[in-house]
Design an enzyme around this catalytic site. Structure first.
Site, short mmCIF file in Angstrom:
data_model
loop_
_atom_site.label_atom_id
_atom_site.label_comp_id
_atom_site.label_asym_id
_atom_site.label_seq_id
_atom_site.Cartn_x
_atom_site.Cartn_y
_atom_site.Cartn_z
N ASP A 100 3.28 5.46 -7.37
CA ASP A 100 2.99 5.55 -5.93
C ASP A 100 3.20 6.97 -5.39
O ASP A 100 2.33 7.54 -4.74
CB ASP A 100 3.87 4.56 -5.15
CG ASP A 100 3.70 3.13 -5.65
OD1 ASP A 100 2.72 2.88 -6.38
OD2 ASP A 100 4.55 2.28 -5.34
N SER A 151 3.77 2.22 1.71
CA SER A 151 4.20 2.91 2.93
C SER A 151 5.49 3.70 2.67
O SER A 151 5.68 4.77 3.24
CB SER A 151 4.40 1.92 4.08
OG SER A 151 5.21 0.85 3.67
N LEU A 157 0.83 -1.20 0.00
CA LEU A 157 0.00 0.00 0.00
C LEU A 157 0.87 1.26 0.00
O LEU A 157 0.44 2.34 0.37
CB LEU A 157 -0.95 -0.01 1.21
CG LEU A 157 -1.93 -1.19 1.26
CD1 LEU A 157 -2.75 -1.16 2.55
CD2 LEU A 157 -2.86 -1.19 0.05
C1 GLA Z 1 4.94 -0.99 -7.24
C2 GLA Z 1 5.79 0.12 -7.83
C3 GLA Z 1 4.95 0.98 -8.77
C4 GLA Z 1 4.24 0.11 -9.81
C5 GLA Z 1 3.52 -1.06 -9.14
C6 GLA Z 1 2.94 -2.03 -10.14
O1 GLA Z 1 3.94 -0.47 -6.42
O2 GLA Z 1 6.29 0.93 -6.79
O3 GLA Z 1 5.77 1.94 -9.37
O4 GLA Z 1 5.14 -0.33 -10.79
O5 GLA Z 1 4.37 -1.77 -8.27
O6 GLA Z 1 1.92 -1.44 -10.87
#
Ligand code: GLA
Length: 384
Positions: free
Chosen positions: A173, A126, A124
């Site tokens: 993210d 963090s 998620l």
């Molecule tokens: C992780 C990475 C993101 C993305 C996802 C898959 O969360 O940090 O940048 O690549 O996996 O969608």
């Protein structure tokens, strides 16, 4: 005891202003393993995250303490900042401070205490929440809140993750944590970093996060391997077509005919179809078609299971069990995969019985006890 009282206990009462912040975790509604392939993703910020309390100091020291981890970190803004394994979580903060200084920001000393309610390592984000939180707090001391450049903040967090921590993640993210908006998903074009807020009012439905509690073993080496497979697939298509393609999301399903390697074929098929699903999903949400949206979640999970092969027994089991419950419109893994969390779209009235059934059946099959969090879509990093 609340965070503020603990802050007073640790750092003493300050006659200066004490500032409080929140930085959320994220879920990705759809568009998985797309952000390093130049396509669209559709994430949103959640109601779990990391809280930060800060008071300014008169010197050049930044003190960082967390209520969740033992390591304390002290940074002198006039001294070199280096990664140290024993600093644990503090390295994320050190990376942010180091790059802000390198980018020419005249940072000020401060005391910081953080505490999160986001499960760590559950997919998620963090770490993105922490990077963006520290960056926002430090900039808040030297800029007006409306002047803080959220796109810069996201790129700063990604730079720390990639260069200081050494995890080769994409931009999704950090961008979400920095820019998300309440009751909206964020349709992000990961090639140009342009974005659009998509209204996401779930009238009568709830977004349920299902934590498999399966550790994400080898997640980072598998992640890097997938990235490499995508690069190889793109190279093959570029050579065959003699075309200047920037990324796999610019390719079409017809281009798959150029790929002879079976693994690369499947990876590319996931990426191209998933990107199309994101665009469809955003339109369905705009039209409030939650049923159609739910169907796309299921298609996405299946593609991640069969073509991208990043789900695994636990994520597949929890999604399967969720989909057995009538009035669950859709479910899929979220984030990098290999364990971690899935999401489900469930009719509000049946959420309690949904959680009971999925929990029991999942435990029976995996011997693991899952956790569930009902979330709303929330704003990105902010002062509270
Ligand atoms: C992780 C990475 C993101 C993305 C996802 C898959 O969360 O940090 O940048 O690549 O996996 O969608």
């Amino acid at each position: 005891m609340d965070l503020l009282s603990i802050f007073h206990n640790i750092y003493g009462k300050s006659e200066k202003t004490i500032l409080q912040f929140f930085s959320p975790g994220r879920i990705n509604l759809i568009g998985e393993h797309i952000d390093y392939n130049g396509g669209y993703v559709l994430p949103g910020a959640i109601n779990l995250g990391i809280y930060g309390v800060m008071s300014p100091r008169n010197d050049t020291k930044i003190y960082l303490k967390s209520m969740d981890f033992p390591n304390e970190v002290e940074v002198d803004l006039n001294k070199a900042i280096e990664y140290k394994i024993e600093d644990g979580w503090g390295n994320y903060a050190k990376g942010i401070i180091k790059y802000l200084l390198e980018d020419g920001y005249s940072l000020k000393g401060c005391n910081i205490l953080i505490k999160g309610d986001l499960p760590n390592g559950a997919g998620l984000s963090s770490s993105a929440a922490l990077e963006v939180l520290i960056g926002y707090m430090l900039l808040f001391l030297i800029q007006k809140p409306e002047e803080i450049d959220k796109k810069y903040l996201a790129l700063l967090g990604q730079r720390v993750e990639n260069k200081f921590i050494g995890v080769n993640s994409g931009i999704m993210d950090q961008f979400t944590v920095a820019n998300a908006k309440k009751d909206h998903a964020l349709l992000l074009n990961t090639q140009h970093l342009s974005s659009e807020y998509i209204p996401c009012y779930l009238n009568g439905y709830s977004l349920v996060i299902m934590n498999t509690n399966k550790r994400r073993e080898l997640a980072s080496s598998n992640y890097n391997q997938r990235r490499q497979e995508c690069e190889n697939a793109l190279e093959t298509i570029k050579k065959a077509k003699k075309a200047a393609l920037n990324n796999l999301c610019e390719c079409t399903l017809d281009d798959l005919k150029y790929i002879k390697n079976e693994v690369e074929y499947k990876r590319a098929r996931h990426v191209i179809t998933e990107n199309q699903r994101v665009i469809k999903a955003a339109n369905l949400l705009k039209n409030n078609d939650l049923k159609g949206f739910g169907e796309l979640l299921v298609q996405s999970h299946n593609s991640l299971k069969h073509d991208y092969e990043v789900t695994g027994f636990e994520l597949d089991t929890i999604v399967e069990e969720a989909l057995k419950i009538p009035n669950c419109l859709g479910a899929r893994m979220t984030g990098a995969g290999f364990g971690g969390c899935a999401i489900a779209l469930v009719e509000e009235n049946i959420v309690d019985s949904f959680i009971k059934s999925v929990s029991k059946n999942y435990h029976q099959k995996t011997k693991l006890t899952p956790e569930f969090y009902i979330t709303t879509l929330e704003d990105g990093v902010r002062q509270i």
